[in-house]
Motif scaffolding. Sequence first.
Motif, PDB file in Angstrom:
ATOM      1  N   VAL A   4     -88.270  55.616   3.059  1.00  0.00           N
ATOM      2  CA  VAL A   4     -88.646  54.690   4.126  1.00  0.00           C
ATOM      3  C   VAL A   4     -89.436  53.514   3.549  1.00  0.00           C
ATOM      4  O   VAL A   4     -89.146  52.349   3.842  1.00  0.00           O
ATOM      5  CB  VAL A   4     -89.436  55.412   5.240  1.00  0.00           C
ATOM      6  CG1 VAL A   4     -89.982  54.428   6.258  1.00  0.00           C
ATOM      7  CG2 VAL A   4     -88.559  56.456   5.921  1.00  0.00           C
ATOM      8  N   SER A   5     -90.413  53.790   2.727  1.00  0.00           N
ATOM      9  CA  SER A   5     -91.216  52.716   2.134  1.00  0.00           C
ATOM     10  C   SER A   5     -90.388  51.834   1.213  1.00  0.00           C
ATOM     11  O   SER A   5     -90.548  50.610   1.200  1.00  0.00           O
ATOM     12  CB  SER A   5     -92.404  53.302   1.362  1.00  0.00           C
ATOM     13  OG  SER A   5     -93.273  53.954   2.255  1.00  0.00           O
ATOM     14  N   LYS A   6     -89.492  52.427   0.470  1.00  0.00           N
ATOM     15  CA  LYS A   6     -88.630  51.652  -0.428  1.00  0.00           C
ATOM     16  C   LYS A   6     -87.673  50.760   0.370  1.00  0.00           C
ATOM     17  O   LYS A   6     -87.426  49.616  -0.002  1.00  0.00           O
ATOM     18  CB  LYS A   6     -87.847  52.586  -1.351  1.00  0.00           C
ATOM     19  CG  LYS A   6     -88.719  53.293  -2.372  1.00  0.00           C
ATOM     20  CD  LYS A   6     -87.904  54.291  -3.161  1.00  0.00           C
ATOM     21  CE  LYS A   6     -88.765  55.115  -4.084  1.00  0.00           C
ATOM     22  NZ  LYS A   6     -88.003  56.197  -4.734  1.00  0.00           N
ATOM     23  N   ILE A   7     -87.133  51.287   1.457  1.00  0.00           N
ATOM     24  CA  ILE A   7     -86.232  50.502   2.300  1.00  0.00           C
ATOM     25  C   ILE A   7     -87.015  49.388   2.994  1.00  0.00           C
ATOM     26  O   ILE A   7     -86.509  48.272   3.145  1.00  0.00           O
ATOM     27  CB  ILE A   7     -85.481  51.423   3.283  1.00  0.00           C
ATOM     28  CG1 ILE A   7     -84.464  52.253   2.478  1.00  0.00           C
ATOM     29  CG2 ILE A   7     -84.808  50.627   4.399  1.00  0.00           C
ATOM     30  CD1 ILE A   7     -83.805  53.373   3.237  1.00  0.00           C
ATOM     31  N   MET A   8     -88.248  49.669   3.386  1.00  0.00           N
ATOM     32  CA  MET A   8     -89.082  48.624   3.973  1.00  0.00           C
ATOM     33  C   MET A   8     -89.274  47.479   2.968  1.00  0.00           C
ATOM     34  O   MET A   8     -89.170  46.304   3.322  1.00  0.00           O
ATOM     35  CB  MET A   8     -90.441  49.173   4.403  1.00  0.00           C
ATOM     36  CG  MET A   8     -91.297  48.149   5.120  1.00  0.00           C
ATOM     37  SD  MET A   8     -92.896  48.794   5.601  1.00  0.00           S
ATOM     38  CE  MET A   8     -92.431  50.053   6.766  1.00  0.00           C
ATOM     39  N   LYS A   9     -89.523  47.823   1.726  1.00  0.00           N
ATOM     40  CA  LYS A   9     -89.692  46.808   0.679  1.00  0.00           C
ATOM     41  C   LYS A   9     -88.419  45.961   0.551  1.00  0.00           C
ATOM     42  O   LYS A   9     -88.482  44.736   0.456  1.00  0.00           O
ATOM     43  CB  LYS A   9     -90.027  47.483  -0.648  1.00  0.00           C
ATOM     44  CG  LYS A   9     -90.271  46.536  -1.803  1.00  0.00           C
ATOM     45  CD  LYS A   9     -90.676  47.321  -3.054  1.00  0.00           C
ATOM     46  CE  LYS A   9     -91.056  46.426  -4.195  1.00  0.00           C
ATOM     47  NZ  LYS A   9     -89.931  45.720  -4.814  1.00  0.00           N
ATOM     48  N   LYS A  10     -87.250  46.614   0.581  1.00  0.00           N
ATOM     49  CA  LYS A  10     -85.973  45.891   0.484  1.00  0.00           C
ATOM     50  C   LYS A  10     -85.761  44.977   1.690  1.00  0.00           C
ATOM     51  O   LYS A  10     -85.259  43.861   1.550  1.00  0.00           O
ATOM     52  CB  LYS A  10     -84.804  46.874   0.361  1.00  0.00           C
ATOM     53  CG  LYS A  10     -84.754  47.581  -0.963  1.00  0.00           C
ATOM     54  CD  LYS A  10     -84.437  46.617  -2.082  1.00  0.00           C
ATOM     55  CE  LYS A  10     -84.336  47.338  -3.404  1.00  0.00           C
ATOM     56  NZ  LYS A  10     -84.269  46.398  -4.528  1.00  0.00           N
TER      57      LYS A  10
END
Length: 162
Positions: A4-10
Amino acid sequence: MNNVSKIMKKMIEYFEKDAVRINHALKVYAYAKSIGELEKISKEEQEALEISSILHDIGIKESERKYSSSAGIYQEIEGPPAAREIMAKFNLSEDIKERIEFLIGNHHTYSKIDGIDFQILVEADFLVNIFEENIQKEQTEIIEQKYFRTKTGKSFLNSIYQ
């Protein structure tokens, strides 16, 4: 760091310098995450909900480029392919990816609400849009009656706007 955090960054990188769209997605995510947790939805539904809330408007850039419009119909067309491209880099099950694409591809088509994750996504988006679009109390009451089903979503709506 979880998906979730990685996708938010993307998503933030994708909408680079578009603070309005980035902040909209982050607000929808915050409401969706909280409503899902308070409604005690399943882990899989929560994951699909959180990721789809972050990416729900990801089709806007391509909609504006192709159709000169950010209308919901175009977002629903352009959102799933953009989301799939972002999600391809992460270890998500095919079922979760397909659910997220369905949610993104239908999040303005309320007649297609078919699960608690979809219901919560719609409620979270309304909670943010009511503020961002300066929707008045009378219209907010109609929105509640027509679209809100969860106890938590209704509680948030009434605590904030009514």
